[in-house]
Scaffold this motif. Structure first.
Motif, mmCIF file in Angstrom:
data_model
loop_
_atom_site.group_PDB
_atom_site.id
_atom_site.type_symbol
_atom_site.label_atom_id
_atom_site.label_comp_id
_atom_site.label_asym_id
_atom_site.label_seq_id
_atom_site.Cartn_x
_atom_site.Cartn_y
_atom_site.Cartn_z
ATOM 1 N N ALA A 152 -1.048 9.481 2.649
ATOM 2 C CA ALA A 152 -0.666 8.722 1.456
ATOM 3 C C ALA A 152 0.498 9.399 0.745
ATOM 4 C CB ALA A 152 -1.858 8.603 0.515
ATOM 5 N N GLY A 153 1.193 8.618 -0.092
ATOM 6 C CA GLY A 153 2.214 9.180 -0.960
ATOM 7 C C GLY A 153 3.644 8.892 -0.582
ATOM 8 N N CYS A 154 3.858 8.036 0.442
ATOM 9 C CA CYS A 154 5.226 7.722 0.861
ATOM 10 C C CYS A 154 5.300 6.255 1.266
ATOM 11 C CB CYS A 154 5.650 8.629 2.013
ATOM 12 S SG CYS A 154 7.425 8.596 2.370
ATOM 13 N N ARG A 155 4.876 5.378 0.369
ATOM 14 C CA ARG A 155 4.735 3.963 0.721
ATOM 15 C C ARG A 155 6.056 3.280 1.035
ATOM 16 N NH1 ARG A 155 -0.039 0.887 -2.653
ATOM 17 N NH2 ARG A 155 -1.692 2.401 -2.236
ATOM 18 N N GLY A 156 7.100 3.632 0.316
ATOM 19 C CA GLY A 156 8.346 2.915 0.521
ATOM 20 C C GLY A 156 9.571 3.791 0.573
ATOM 21 N N ALA A 157 9.401 5.094 0.433
ATOM 22 C CA ALA A 157 10.547 5.999 0.408
ATOM 23 C C ALA A 157 11.142 6.166 1.801
ATOM 24 C CB ALA A 157 10.114 7.368 -0.141
ATOM 25 N N ALA A 158 12.353 6.659 1.837
ATOM 26 C CA ALA A 158 13.014 6.923 3.111
ATOM 27 C C ALA A 158 12.266 8.000 3.877
ATOM 28 C CB ALA A 158 14.456 7.364 2.871
ATOM 29 N N LEU A 159 12.318 7.907 5.191
ATOM 30 C CA LEU A 159 11.645 8.907 6.012
ATOM 31 C C LEU A 159 12.312 10.277 5.907
ATOM 32 C CD1 LEU A 159 10.879 6.810 9.202
ATOM 33 C CD2 LEU A 159 9.300 7.497 7.393
ATOM 34 N N THR A 160 13.529 10.315 5.379
ATOM 35 C CA THR A 160 14.230 11.586 5.172
ATOM 36 C C THR A 160 13.932 12.187 3.801
ATOM 37 O OG1 THR A 160 16.153 10.317 4.419
ATOM 38 C CG2 THR A 160 16.106 11.000 6.736
ATOM 39 N N ASP A 161 13.121 11.492 3.003
ATOM 40 C CA ASP A 161 12.730 12.012 1.691
ATOM 41 C C ASP A 161 12.084 13.384 1.876
ATOM 42 O OD1 ASP A 161 11.006 12.437 -0.728
ATOM 43 O OD2 ASP A 161 11.790 10.461 -1.276
ATOM 44 N N ARG A 162 12.427 14.345 1.040
ATOM 45 C CA ARG A 162 11.960 15.712 1.221
ATOM 46 C C ARG A 162 10.612 15.991 0.564
ATOM 47 N NH1 ARG A 162 13.518 17.259 5.460
ATOM 48 N NH2 ARG A 162 13.110 19.445 4.883
ATOM 49 N N ARG A 163 10.028 15.005 -0.088
ATOM 50 C CA ARG A 163 8.707 15.233 -0.661
ATOM 51 C C ARG A 163 7.706 15.545 0.450
ATOM 52 N NH1 ARG A 163 7.574 9.959 -3.926
ATOM 53 N NH2 ARG A 163 8.859 9.135 -2.233
ATOM 54 N N PRO A 164 6.729 16.414 0.178
ATOM 55 C CA PRO A 164 5.784 16.809 1.230
ATOM 56 C C PRO A 164 5.081 15.628 1.892
ATOM 57 C CG PRO A 164 5.590 18.287 -0.641
ATOM 58 C CD PRO A 164 6.531 17.202 -1.064
#
Length: 281
Positions: A152-164
């Motif tokens: 969970a926690g990355c529903r729509g962000a880019a796959l290159t987003d640096r969030r864990p």
């Protein structure tokens, strides 16, 4: 996006049409409050809540239900009774296990759990959920099924987003992509279903990566879910190879809850069952 109708209404399907569903049951456990494996303040289901969920499972009346967030086969059997279903679950040691309820009369062959979806190191405070991998056979055709519950926690962000969370989901994507590539190479009909924790669309880079080795049918594409007042889908059913042609047109359904009494919500689930009909040859 177009919204779906709520409860399933079967329009007289043929004998070989099977109903396939995915349902996240939201921390379905009987562990005591304060158990270190549970988050603080987790609402525990009442006996009445379990009966409600069982009644909704009976209304769903699916032949194959991929479920998530269930602690044990015994609890799953409270919703999917042994006289109607066989319960198969992953062997990992997490509370939120994935599993499958399969109607009696269908043959189930287990494959090794897709434990590689737990991309955390062994010494991590918490582990991620394995995928359940089985083949279902009705005597005339077979269907490979993978049930997943992704980070969970990355529903729509880019796959290159640096969030864990996004970095973890990107690593899980690689594992899932490899599994799909193997099924594409084998030429077997397959389904990947479950809680992707991702607003998949045909243009989403996550979904496009999964299609690298062959086209997939995203059964929720272009639709919005009516669950709990309306939302974007994160629970999906993907079809590959021959299974794409088996999809019964217009069969996507979401079984919604009776939310007239808001106090019922904690005893049900924050996800609604999503289903499609497959016309197996």
């Amino acid at each position: 996006m177009a919204a779906l109708a709520g409860p399933w209404a079967s329009p007289g399907v043929s004998a070989r049409t099977i109903k396939v569903s995915t349902w996240n049951l939201d921390w379905l456990t009987e562990r005591a409050a304060g158990d270190p494996a549970l988050p603080p303040g987790l609402h525990r289901r009442s006996a009445g809540g379990l009966r409600q969920l069982s009644a909704y499972a009976a209304r769903l009346d699916a032949d194959i239900v991929g479920f998530q967030e269930v602690d044990s086969p015994a609890l799953a059997a409270r919703l999917f009774p042994p006289g109607r279903y066989r319960i198969v679950m992953t062997g990992d040691h997490v509370v939120q296990r994935a599993g499958l309820a399969v109607a009696t009369g269908l043959t189930v062959t287990r494959h090794p759990d897709l434990s590689e979806l737990d991309v955390y190191p062994p010494d991590a405070p918490h582990q991620l959920r394995a995928g359940l991998d089985v083949t279902i056979d009705d005597g005339a055709a077979s269907l490979r099924i993978l049930v997943v519950h992704l980070k969970a926690g990355c529903r729509g962000a880019a796959l290159t987003d640096r969030r864990p969370a996004c970095r973890t989901l990107a690593r899980q994507l690689t594992v899932l992509d490899d599994w799909i590539a193997q099924r594409q190479d084998e030429g077997v009909a397959f389904v990947v279903m479950g809680d992707f924790n991702r607003n998949l669309t045909p243009s989403d880079p996550f979904f496009r990566q999964l299609e690298t080795d062959g086209p997939l049918t995203l059964t929720t594409a272009g639709r919005a879910s009516p669950c709990w007042g309306g939302t974007y889908f994160i629970d999906h059913i993907l079809l590959g190879n021959q299974a794409r042609a088996w999809l019964r047109p217009g069969s996507l359904r979401v079984l919604t809850y009776d939310a007239r009494d808001p106090a019922q919500a904690p005893d049900l689930s924050d996800h609604c069952p999503v289903s499609v009909g497959l016309e197996m040859p």
